[in-house]
Design a protein around this motif. Structure first.
Motif, PDB file in Angstrom:
ATOM      1  N   ALA A   1       0.523  -0.545  11.231  1.00  7.68           N
ATOM      2  CA  ALA A   1       0.766   0.477  10.217  1.00  7.68           C
ATOM      3  C   ALA A   1       0.934   1.903  10.380  1.00  7.68           C
ATOM      4  O   ALA A   1       1.382   2.618   9.587  1.00  7.68           O
ATOM      5  CB  ALA A   1      -0.398   0.230   8.823  1.00  7.68           C
ATOM      6  N   THR A   2       0.135   2.399  11.520  1.00 11.33           N
ATOM      7  CA  THR A   2      -0.028   3.874  12.012  1.00 11.33           C
ATOM      8  C   THR A   2       0.339   4.194  13.352  1.00 11.33           C
ATOM      9  O   THR A   2       0.102   5.227  13.740  1.00 11.33           O
ATOM     10  CB  THR A   2      -1.789   4.061  11.779  1.00 11.33           C
ATOM     11  OG1 THR A   2      -2.465   3.204  12.859  1.00 11.33           O
ATOM     12  CG2 THR A   2      -2.411   3.659  10.400  1.00 11.33           C
ATOM     13  N   SER A   3       1.198   3.289  13.927  1.00 10.85           N
ATOM     14  CA  SER A   3       1.718   3.773  15.378  1.00 10.85           C
ATOM     15  C   SER A   3       2.929   4.400  14.934  1.00 10.85           C
ATOM     16  O   SER A   3       4.201   3.772  14.247  1.00 10.85           O
ATOM     17  CB  SER A   3       2.030   2.559  16.107  1.00 10.85           C
ATOM     18  OG  SER A   3       2.453   3.043  17.355  1.00 10.85           O
ATOM     19  N   THR A   4       3.158   5.956  14.771  1.00 10.28           N
ATOM     20  CA  THR A   4       4.392   6.443  14.480  1.00 10.28           C
ATOM     21  C   THR A   4       4.981   7.233  15.500  1.00 10.28           C
ATOM     22  O   THR A   4       4.472   7.287  16.417  1.00 10.28           O
ATOM     23  CB  THR A   4       3.681   7.541  13.162  1.00 10.28           C
ATOM     24  OG1 THR A   4       2.708   8.348  14.076  1.00 10.28           O
ATOM     25  CG2 THR A   4       3.174   6.721  12.000  1.00 10.28           C
ATOM     26  N   GLU A   5       6.054   7.729  15.075  1.00 12.39           N
ATOM     27  CA  GLU A   5       6.710   8.483  16.132  1.00 12.39           C
ATOM     28  C   GLU A   5       5.958   9.822  16.537  1.00 12.39           C
ATOM     29  O   GLU A   5       6.292  10.252  17.648  1.00 12.39           O
ATOM     30  CB  GLU A   5       8.098   8.962  15.594  1.00 12.39           C
ATOM     31  CG  GLU A   5       9.383   7.795  15.267  1.00 12.39           C
ATOM     32  CD  GLU A   5       9.463   7.214  16.631  1.00 12.39           C
ATOM     33  OE1 GLU A   5       9.509   7.711  18.015  1.00 12.39           O
ATOM     34  OE2 GLU A   5      10.134   6.094  16.535  1.00 12.39           O
ATOM     35  N   TRP A   6       5.391  10.395  15.571  1.00 12.35           N
ATOM     36  CA  TRP A   6       4.612  11.704  15.938  1.00 12.35           C
ATOM     37  C   TRP A   6       3.064  11.195  16.627  1.00 12.35           C
ATOM     38  O   TRP A   6       2.692  12.127  17.282  1.00 12.35           O
ATOM     39  CB  TRP A   6       4.325  12.580  14.843  1.00 12.35           C
ATOM     40  CG  TRP A   6       3.943  11.894  13.723  1.00 12.35           C
ATOM     41  CD1 TRP A   6       2.613  11.800  13.221  1.00 12.35           C
ATOM     42  CD2 TRP A   6       4.568  11.218  12.604  1.00 12.35           C
ATOM     43  NE1 TRP A   6       2.461  11.045  12.096  1.00 12.35           N
ATOM     44  CE2 TRP A   6       3.651  10.616  11.521  1.00 12.35           C
ATOM     45  CE3 TRP A   6       6.000  10.836  12.363  1.00 12.35           C
ATOM     46  CZ2 TRP A   6       4.000   9.968  10.373  1.00 12.35           C
ATOM     47  CZ3 TRP A   6       6.231   9.948  11.135  1.00 12.35           C
ATOM     48  CH2 TRP A   6       5.246   9.787  10.401  1.00 12.35           C
ATOM     49  N   ALA A   7       2.716  10.059  16.332  1.00 12.18           N
ATOM     50  CA  ALA A   7       1.402   9.737  16.943  1.00 12.18           C
ATOM     51  C   ALA A   7       1.274   8.314  17.177  1.00 12.18           C
ATOM     52  O   ALA A   7       0.605   7.730  16.458  1.00 12.18           O
ATOM     53  CB  ALA A   7       0.377  10.285  15.988  1.00 12.18           C
ATOM     54  N   PRO A   8       2.049   7.740  18.383  1.00  7.33           N
ATOM     55  CA  PRO A   8       1.911   6.398  18.692  1.00  7.33           C
ATOM     56  C   PRO A   8       0.557   5.800  18.955  1.00  7.33           C
ATOM     57  O   PRO A   8      -0.135   6.602  19.519  1.00  7.33           O
ATOM     58  CB  PRO A   8       3.140   6.179  19.560  1.00  7.33           C
ATOM     59  CG  PRO A   8       3.096   7.572  20.290  1.00  7.33           C
ATOM     60  CD  PRO A   8       2.551   8.531  19.213  1.00  7.33           C
ATOM     61  N   TRP A   9       0.629   4.729  18.808  1.00  9.06           N
ATOM     62  CA  TRP A   9      -0.703   3.916  19.418  1.00  9.06           C
ATOM     63  C   TRP A   9      -0.352   3.615  21.180  1.00  9.06           C
ATOM     64  O   TRP A   9       0.657   2.960  21.232  1.00  9.06           O
ATOM     65  CB  TRP A   9      -1.426   2.716  18.663  1.00  9.06           C
ATOM     66  CG  TRP A   9      -2.058   3.167  17.499  1.00  9.06           C
ATOM     67  CD1 TRP A   9      -1.830   3.102  16.232  1.00  9.06           C
ATOM     68  CD2 TRP A   9      -3.551   3.279  17.723  1.00  9.06           C
ATOM     69  NE1 TRP A   9      -3.058   3.532  15.593  1.00  9.06           N
ATOM     70  CE2 TRP A   9      -4.254   3.600  16.564  1.00  9.06           C
ATOM     71  CE3 TRP A   9      -4.525   3.350  18.696  1.00  9.06           C
ATOM     72  CZ2 TRP A   9      -5.522   3.978  16.367  1.00  9.06           C
ATOM     73  CZ3 TRP A   9      -5.799   3.529  18.608  1.00  9.06           C
ATOM     74  CH2 TRP A   9      -6.401   3.990  17.226  1.00  9.06           C
ATOM     75  N   TYR A  10      -1.441   3.508  21.693  1.00  5.83           N
ATOM     76  CA  TYR A  10      -1.232   2.597  23.042  1.00  5.83           C
ATOM     77  C   TYR A  10      -2.323   1.460  23.177  1.00  5.83           C
ATOM     78  O   TYR A  10      -3.438   2.029  22.959  1.00  5.83           O
ATOM     79  CB  TYR A  10      -1.371   3.752  24.129  1.00  5.83           C
ATOM     80  CG  TYR A  10      -0.466   4.747  24.241  1.00  5.83           C
ATOM     81  CD1 TYR A  10       0.833   4.255  25.363  1.00  5.83           C
ATOM     82  CD2 TYR A  10      -0.388   5.870  23.622  1.00  5.83           C
ATOM     83  CE1 TYR A  10       1.835   5.303  25.356  1.00  5.83           C
ATOM     84  CE2 TYR A  10       0.535   6.676  23.759  1.00  5.83           C
ATOM     85  CZ  TYR A  10       1.894   6.478  24.543  1.00  5.83           C
ATOM     86  OH  TYR A  10       3.066   7.560  24.608  1.00  5.83           O
ATOM     87  N   VAL A  11      -2.141   0.375  23.527  1.00  3.98           N
ATOM     88  CA  VAL A  11      -2.988  -0.619  23.640  1.00  3.98           C
ATOM     89  C   VAL A  11      -3.083  -0.575  25.118  1.00  3.98           C
ATOM     90  O   VAL A  11      -2.369  -1.270  25.895  1.00  3.98           O
ATOM     91  CB  VAL A  11      -2.475  -1.746  23.096  1.00  3.98           C
ATOM     92  CG1 VAL A  11      -3.463  -3.008  23.309  1.00  3.98           C
ATOM     93  CG2 VAL A  11      -2.002  -1.701  21.474  1.00  3.98           C
TER      94      VAL A  11
END
Length: 330
Positions: free
Chosen positions: A238-248
């Motif tokens: 829900a919160t990996s976005t173009e402006w603030a992606p998540w990295y696992v």
């Protein structure tokens, strides 16, 4: 970005990035033991290079004073957040970095909206702020232990079935606001396996010097492993976005987790590509006047400009030709 280092780093971290709009199932999509074919010795060399890059670009970031960077680190207990911060940030100027850890909210913090305490720890322009755990606790721990919603003194209408969807939207909007105003948001989830967590807990018990890091509450939280995995998966989706992606980041091997974190942060700074300010011509002339005055103060037998004398190919080499034996002028 300044050179081909940026391209290599971007290629290395791309498999760790959660594609915006994708649906994540953590245990299916990401392997905590992944090491990208690297050996520990090679990774140590690469980490040193990454730390050097961070030092270089952090200096530029501070001098430019235009952008700030927020690094959010999330992980389960024993995920390696503290060690990652210590190793990755080992070469940067501590004056330009602030680390904040968020524990159980205080009574004052509970009297405000759930993002209030995090907003107060954001970076200034030119700074890197690190959240050791972050505002995502509000959709992780609070979601697993829903009694926390009651402690947050929310009205009944704000505790309904749509609370998590609403919080995802609010967090995304908040991060978009930060990015739009020049504050990059970097989000890293250190992905630890259940077996590796067990081994690390036992090590903390077995070694007296590590006993202080262990709490029986950690084992109680471990009982909610499956619930946390679901909460992490929903958060990433829900919160990996173009402006603030998540990295696992695979976290079973600490050395690999540190290398990945350094690469992700270096990629962010290189993407900003901060530059040292260029002085106006009038100010530059004032510098040269001051320089000539300082050169006249050189003691007998000393170079007028010690730095220029050691670096004759530098920009100010034209002023370093004064002979070392020249007597000090009045």
């Amino acid at each position: 970005m300044s050179d081909d280092r940026a391209e290599r780093i971007a290629e290395f971290i791309e498999p760790l990035r959660v594609a915006p709009g994708s649906t994540v199932r953590l245990e299916r999509d990401f392997d905590p033991r992944e090491k990208a074919g690297l050996k520990k010795r090679k990774a140590a060399d690469l980490l040193r290079t990454g730390v050097e890059l961070l030092a270089e670009y952090q200096s530029r970031l501070a001098a430019q004073d235009t952008y700030g960077v927020l690094l959010c680190l999330q992980a389960l207990d024993a995920g390696g957040k503290d060690g990652t911060i210590r190793h990755v940030m080992s070469g940067v100027n501590p004056q330009g970095v602030r680390v904040s850890s968020f524990k159980v909210p205080s009574s004052e913090e509970l009297d405000h909206d759930y993002l209030w305490r995090y907003a107060g720890r954001l970076p200034a322009r030119g700074e890197i702020a690190i959240f050791n755990r972050s505002h995502y606790e509000e959709v992780l721990v609070v979601r697993v232990h829903t009694e926390n919603l009651v402690r947050q003194k929310l009205p009944d209408s704000a505790r309904g079935s749509g609370v998590w969807k609403r919080r995802y939207r609010e967090i995304n909007d908040w991060e978009r606001y930060l990015v739009d105003n020049g504050f990059k948001v970097v989000k890293i989830f250190l992905n630890l396996s259940k077996e590796e967590q067990r081994a690390r807990f036992l090590k903390r018990i077995d070694l007296p010097e590590k006993n202080w890091k262990f709490s029986a509450a950690d084992v109680r939280e471990r009982r909610h492993w499956a619930e946390y995995q679901r909460a992490f998966s929903k958060m990433l989706s829900a919160t990996s976005t173009e402006w603030a992606p998540w990295y696992v980041v695979p976290a079973d091997r600490k050395w690999f987790a540190r290398l990945c974190t350094a690469a992700i942060l270096a990629h962010t700074l290189m993407d900003i590509d901060p530059q040292y300010p260029q002085m106006p011509e009038a100010a530059r002339k004032e510098l040269l006047v001051a320089k000539r005055g300082l050169e006249r103060e050189a003691p007998t037998g000393m170079p007028a400009d010690p730095y220029a004398a050691r670096h004759p190919s530098g920009r100010d080499a034209r002023t370093s030709g004064r002979r070392a034996g020249k007597k000090k002028r009045g």
